[in-house]
Design a protein around this motif. Structure first.
Motif, PDB file in Angstrom:
ATOM      1  N   ALA A   1      -4.904  -5.433   0.631  1.00  0.00           N
ATOM      2  CA  ALA A   1      -4.438  -4.159   0.075  1.00  0.00           C
ATOM      3  C   ALA A   1      -5.343  -3.598  -1.011  1.00  0.00           C
ATOM      4  O   ALA A   1      -5.439  -2.363  -1.153  1.00  0.00           O
ATOM      5  CB  ALA A   1      -3.025  -4.334  -0.480  1.00  0.00           C
TER       6      ALA A   1
ATOM      7  N   THR B   1       0.827  -1.210   0.000  1.00  0.00           N
ATOM      8  CA  THR B   1       0.000   0.000   0.000  1.00  0.00           C
ATOM      9  C   THR B   1       0.860   1.258   0.000  1.00  0.00           C
ATOM     10  O   THR B   1       0.546   2.233  -0.698  1.00  0.00           O
ATOM     11  CB  THR B   1      -0.942  -0.006   1.216  1.00  0.00           C
ATOM     12  OG1 THR B   1      -1.755  -1.188   1.187  1.00  0.00           O
ATOM     13  CG2 THR B   1      -1.844   1.213   1.204  1.00  0.00           C
TER      14      THR B   1
ATOM     15  N   HIS C   1      -7.657  -0.584  -0.419  1.00  0.00           N
ATOM     16  CA  HIS C   1      -6.931   0.670  -0.190  1.00  0.00           C
ATOM     17  C   HIS C   1      -6.378   1.227  -1.496  1.00  0.00           C
ATOM     18  O   HIS C   1      -6.417   2.432  -1.735  1.00  0.00           O
ATOM     19  CB  HIS C   1      -5.796   0.434   0.809  1.00  0.00           C
ATOM     20  CG  HIS C   1      -6.255  -0.054   2.143  1.00  0.00           C
ATOM     21  ND1 HIS C   1      -6.878   0.755   3.065  1.00  0.00           N
ATOM     22  CD2 HIS C   1      -6.190  -1.293   2.704  1.00  0.00           C
ATOM     23  CE1 HIS C   1      -7.183   0.061   4.143  1.00  0.00           C
ATOM     24  NE2 HIS C   1      -6.766  -1.187   3.959  1.00  0.00           N
TER      25      HIS C   1
END
Length: 314
Positions: A290, A251, A293
């Motif tokens: 992830a 991320t 995000h």
């Protein structure tokens, strides 16, 4: 930010089908396979043809965009490749993106027995390759006499589902290649330093990507194109080994890339050993954590959606 995955063409079809369908179910926006006759340390390992593989994948997926990453002039002729890409676009219902690049001087360049071209000539050949492929996919009949290729009333009928042609994602690190991306691409692809693949220390990755994005902006300006309209794809796993070891690391890198204007991050699905070695279970868990995000990241350059379709520039 959109996210893609590279799945090497090394799996028997029953296993490959599950992996590609799993990529779609996981929420990846696009999935790719290498278009080589073989590749580096895997030269004597199982390796399947990308075009028939992508045709099979197109038939068993519904949403995810797919394509070669990247097709090159090393063993592809634009006339034949255009017909194959058009056919794939029909099988996939308009979900094909053509990743294309100049090609290196490895096995692919030698397998057909022709001379291995120096870098300057490879770039010249690639310029002609892209220009001709663009015309072949836009029109039903094409004639061409060039330094590297010829075409005699080459037919591309009925044409692509995506109009005026399928999107191009152009891999480039130098000024001539970036100019091609600005002229013909819906997206630009970078894997870092073409002269030293995989050798850049982690501390040098983001500065290199920043320099390349500035050079791409300049290429777009010279070509009379708004830089915002060109998507930017970074092959993260080629630049940072272990990128998918944790969701936090993935991320953070994606956020840094978005700040530089990248619209798409591509990861390599891990293999049990050797190149891209890793645990598939860890990869799947990290990606699941992830992706939500990453989907919320807004690139500094918000592109025109080339990897998701849209008109090709002229």
């Amino acid at each position: 930010m959109r996210t893609g995955v590279v799945i090497l063409p090394e799996h028997p079809w029953p296993q490959a089908r599950e992996i590609w369908q799993g990529a779609e179910e996981a929420g990846f926006d696009h999935a790719w396979t290498y278009d080589h006759l073989t590749w580096r340390s895997l030269r004597d390992a199982p390796w399947f043809g990308s075009v028939p593989l992508l045709a099979a994948v197109a038939a068993v997926t519904r949403r995810i965009r797919i394509g070669p990453l990247v097709a090159t002039p090393n063993f592809r002729h634009p006339v034949v490749l255009a017909k194959e890409l058009m056919t794939l676009d029909h099988i996939a219902g308009g979900r094909i993106t053509a990743g294309i690049g100049a090609g290196a001087d490895g096995f692919d360049a030698q397998a057909l027995g022709g001379p291995v071209l120096p870098p300057r000539e490879r770039t010249g050949r690639f310029e002609e390759f892209v220009d001709l492929l663009d015309r072949l996919l836009r029109q039903q009949a094409t004639d061409h006499d060039g330094a590297y290729y010829a075409a005699r009333e080459a037919r591309t009928v009925p044409g692509c589902i995506q109009q005026p042609r399928i999107p191009f994602a152009v891999a480039a690190t130098g000024p001539r290649g970036m100019h091609l991306a600005a002229r013909h691409g819906q997206a630009w692809i970078t894997a870092g330093d073409a002269a030293r693949p995989g050798e850049l220390p982690a501390s040098g990755v983001l500065p290199l990507l920043a320099r390349q994005t500035r050079a791409l902006d300049e290429a777009c300006t010279r070509a009379g194109r708004d830089p915002v309209t060109l998507d930017r794809i970074v092959l993260g796993s080629r630049l940072l080994p272990g990128l998918t070891d944790s969701a936090d690391r993935l991320t953070a890198f994606a956020a840094d890339c978005a700040a530089l204007g990248f619209t798409d991050l591509v990861l390599h699905r891990p293999r049990p050993s050797g190149v891209f070695a890793g645990q598939a279970g860890t990869f799947d868990a990290v990606v699941a954590a992830a992706l939500p995000h990453l989907a919320r990241l807004r690139p500094a350059h918000d592109g025109n959606g080339g990897t998701a379709g849209g008109d090709a520039p002229r």
